[in-house]
Write an enzyme that holds these catalytic residues in place. Structure first.
Site, PDB file in Angstrom:
ATOM      1  N   TYR A   1      26.228  -3.655  34.540  1.00 21.71           N
ATOM      2  CA  TYR A   1      27.257  -2.785  33.999  1.00 21.71           C
ATOM      3  C   TYR A   1      27.006  -2.504  32.519  1.00 21.71           C
ATOM      4  CZ  TYR A   1      29.698  -4.321  38.265  1.00 21.71           C
ATOM      5  OH  TYR A   1      30.037  -4.624  39.562  1.00 21.71           O
TER       6      TYR A   1
ATOM      7  N   HIS B   1      23.268  -9.303  43.081  1.00 24.18           N
ATOM      8  CA  HIS B   1      23.988  -8.025  43.147  1.00 24.18           C
ATOM      9  C   HIS B   1      23.709  -7.254  44.445  1.00 24.18           C
ATOM     10  CE1 HIS B   1      26.004  -5.129  40.102  1.00 24.18           C
ATOM     11  NE2 HIS B   1      26.463  -4.915  41.313  1.00 24.18           N
TER      12      HIS B   1
END
Length: 280
Positions: A56, A114
């Protein structure tokens, strides 16, 4: 204020069923203070699970999180994620160290892969177990794993220690209910639901708007209530607004009738066959 329901991880740690996401935080300096204030307000309201990732804003969201939790680390349950291409044995350890530094903390409570990549699951799991043994992480899990991926993971040495699977799951994306959620539930593995409001799209849905009005609620609150109702599911909506964080928290108080849940099932039918896990 209605108490937040909790979800229990395999290691016995309880967390609120409603947390806070940070995807797209840290991208605009002009928004940073709003993002920090929103996360702080969420913590004050009991939404103490904060989910972030090195992906992010390339670490920017982790820095925002670090500022939001400064001085109150022990109040928060921190979740972060390693990029798939960093998920070799040493690469995972190095990535974790960078995330710890960006957030200004000495441990991550839950560290996730992830999504699947080129590195063998065995190497990633070995790294996770090493990080856990050293106290750098409390537990580890995965994200964007379908049922077959979870079965493969379970067969890897140490793979049975997986604590969660974070997936795209909301009213508009109910595919996981067919087999993935039951698989996880049967093993007491909680699911984390990202994009629980479909990046805002569900807030504009006419069926949700109509039903929510009967409760003087917002469609976003109804979408969150749907997920929390499932049990063993942690919803992690993202907002940069203190007002919206408060609104999200109030979703817990909704007392929806069976008739209206049935109306939602009609508008958003549960799956009757296997669908590949979706990602965004």
């Amino acid at each position: 204020m209605t108490a937040l329901p909790t979800v229990t991880f395999p290691n016995g740690v309880k967390v609120p069923a409603l947390g806070q996401g940070t995807w797209m935080m840290g991208e605009k300096p002009s928004e940073a203070q709003h993002e920090i204030d929103s996360l702080k307000a969420g913590i004050d309201l009991g939404m103490t699970l904060i989910d972030t990732a090195e992906m992010y804003a390339e670490g920017g969201a982790e820095r925002i999180v670090g500022q939001a939790i400064k001085g109150r680390r022990d109040e928060v349950f921190l979740v972060s994620k390693v990029y798939p291409w960093n998920a070799s044995r040493q690469g995972t350890i190095d990535a974790c160290e960078r995330s710890l530094k960006r957030m200004g903390v000495d441990r991550i409570d839950l560290y996730l892969l992830h999504w699947r990549g080129e590195h063998p699951l065995a190497a990633t799991v070995e790294a996770f177990e090493t990080l856990k043994a050293s106290g750098k992480i409390g537990a580890w899990g995965v994200s964007n794993f379908d049922t077959s991926d979870m079965e493969e993971l379970a067969a890897v040495p140490g793979g049975g220690n997986v604590a969660t699977n974070q997936i795209l799951y909301n009213l508009a994306r109910r595919g996981p209910e067919f087999d993935l959620l039951p698989w996880c539930r049967s093993r007491n593995i909680p699911v984390m639901a990202y994009s629980p409001i479909e990046q805002g799209a569900l807030a504009r849905n006419h069926d949700l708007i109509r039903i929510a009005k009967a409760y003087q609620a917002t469609p976003a609150q109804l979408a969150l209530a749907f997920l929390i109702r499932q049990g063993n599911v942690i919803a992690i909506p993202k907002t940069s607004s203190v007002h919206r964080a408060t609104e999200n928290r109030e979703a817990i108080a909704l007392q929806v009738t069976d008739e209206d849940w049935a109306a939602l099932d009609a508008a958003f039918p549960p799956p009757n066959r296997k669908k590949p896990l979706e990602m965004i």
